[in-house]
Design a protein around this motif. Structure first.
Motif, short mmCIF file in Angstrom:
data_model
loop_
_atom_site.label_atom_id
_atom_site.label_comp_id
_atom_site.label_asym_id
_atom_site.label_seq_id
_atom_site.Cartn_x
_atom_site.Cartn_y
_atom_site.Cartn_z
N ASN A 96 0.51 -1.07 0.15
CA ASN A 96 -0.49 -0.14 -0.05
C ASN A 96 1.00 1.52 -0.18
N LEU A 97 2.77 1.29 0.08
CA LEU A 97 2.58 2.49 0.01
C LEU A 97 3.38 2.84 -1.26
N HIS A 98 3.48 2.21 -2.40
CA HIS A 98 3.74 1.37 -4.04
C HIS A 98 2.86 1.31 -4.90
N PRO A 99 1.56 1.95 -4.51
CA PRO A 99 0.40 1.43 -4.92
C PRO A 99 0.68 1.37 -7.00
N MET A 100 -0.41 0.33 -7.56
CA MET A 100 0.24 0.78 -9.07
C MET A 100 -0.71 1.61 -9.37
N ALA A 101 -0.43 2.34 -9.89
CA ALA A 101 -1.02 3.75 -10.17
C ALA A 101 -1.99 3.87 -12.03
N LEU A 102 -3.23 4.00 -12.12
CA LEU A 102 -4.06 3.36 -13.32
C LEU A 102 -4.04 4.91 -14.12
N CYS A 103 -4.34 6.54 -13.72
CA CYS A 103 -3.66 6.92 -13.36
C CYS A 103 -3.33 8.29 -12.96
N ASN A 104 -2.16 8.75 -14.13
CA ASN A 104 -1.06 10.24 -12.99
C ASN A 104 -1.01 11.63 -14.24
N ALA A 105 -2.76 12.08 -14.50
CA ALA A 105 -2.73 12.53 -15.33
C ALA A 105 -3.61 14.07 -15.10
N THR A 106 -2.43 15.07 -15.66
CA THR A 106 -2.88 15.99 -14.54
C THR A 106 -4.52 16.53 -14.64
N GLY A 107 -4.74 16.90 -13.58
CA GLY A 107 -6.38 17.33 -13.94
C GLY A 107 -7.02 16.96 -12.22
N ASN A 108 -8.41 16.55 -12.09
CA ASN A 108 -8.92 16.21 -11.03
C ASN A 108 -9.87 15.24 -10.96
N GLN A 109 -9.28 13.63 -11.19
CA GLN A 109 -10.06 12.62 -10.75
C GLN A 109 -11.19 12.53 -9.53
N THR A 110 -12.41 11.94 -10.21
CA THR A 110 -13.17 11.76 -8.94
C THR A 110 -14.87 11.18 -9.12
N ASN A 111 -15.34 10.55 -8.14
CA ASN A 111 -16.14 10.32 -8.78
C ASN A 111 -15.74 8.72 -9.21
N ILE A 112 -14.62 7.41 -8.92
CA ILE A 112 -14.79 6.78 -8.99
C ILE A 112 -15.83 5.44 -9.43
N GLN A 113 -16.02 4.44 -10.19
CA GLN A 113 -16.38 3.28 -10.54
C GLN A 113 -15.94 2.12 -10.67
#
Length: 234
Positions: A25-42
């Motif tokens: 949990n200290l090194h999770p897999m990144a799904l999205c590192n794009a600049t922006g505000n990512q919210t409302n995950i499903q």
């Protein structure tokens, strides 16, 4: 910027050497590192051991969010573009969405704001497991106008059935009263009834909906004096 990560807790499981999931949990897999505000995950199971991850993202325009998604296989390998694929690049703000496993892909429905920033239109479309649109254009499920001031998110759901799916949500009507509207689509995206022809004005608020597991759905509303089960549609 908010990043999206995937965690997998492993208990006596040996991962394939190709697997990308992280158990740290200290090194999770990144799904999205794009600049922006990512919210409302499903998150949605893909039926083959992998899953789809959806979120709202304003990387294209700080004032307008769109639905993005990523498809991961059973080993955690991304199947779509890095940082996710945009699914609703409409030029308008997307304020909410729902997804459901449907046929061999995903049924996506979303609220799109209009010029007045009201929740003006509800759309839906069918997407393949490769992220491609399978209809020529999205289906318009509901819209503001003709006495409907704007569409509301409470009660918003997709309920697949044996002939397609229900799409359900609430609305605010002229005079401030609220209610619930719904429609059915077939597997080709055709509406069963004219848009907004199926409405229930129940003089309550805070609507919720849930499948009845019999090709219909149930509606629950809250009033000042309690909570009521008020309607089942087929």
């Amino acid at each position: 910027m908010k990043n999206i990560y995937a965690f997998l807790v492993l208990t006596m499981v040996v991962l394939n050497s190709r697997a990308q999931f992280s158990s740290d949990n200290l090194h999770p897999m990144a799904l999205c590192n794009a600049t922006g505000n990512q919210t409302n995950i499903q998150v949605l199971d893909d039926g083959s051991g992998g899953y789809f991850v959806f979120w709202l993202d304003n990387r294209l325009d700080a004032g307008k969010k769109q639905v993005y998604a990523q498809h991961l296989d059973q080993d955690g390998l991304a199947q779509w573009a890095a940082d996710g694929k945009v699914l609703t690049d409409t030029g308008r703000n997307t304020t909410g969405y729902r997804v459901a496993a449907w046929q061999s892909g995903v049924l996506l429905s979303w609220f799109q704001q209009g010029f007045t920033n009201a929740h003006d239109t509800v759309f839906c479309k069918y997407i393949s497991s490769a992220g491609s649109d399978l209809w020529a254009q999205p289906t318009t499920v509901a819209y503001s106008g003709n006495g409907f001031l704007y569409m509301d998110l409470p009660g918003f759901n997709i309920f697949p059935n044996d002939s397609g799916a229900f799409i359900v949500h609430s609305y605010t009507y002229t005079g401030g009263s609220s209610g619930l509207t719904y429609n059915r689509i077939d597997f080709n995206g055709n509406l069963r009834w004219p848009a907004l022809s199926k409405t229930q004005t129940l003089y309550g608020y805070d609507y919720r909906s849930q499948t009845d597991n019999q090709n219909g759905f149930c509606l629950v509303e809250r009033k000042w004096c309690g909570i009521y089960h008020v309607y089942t549609a087929f």
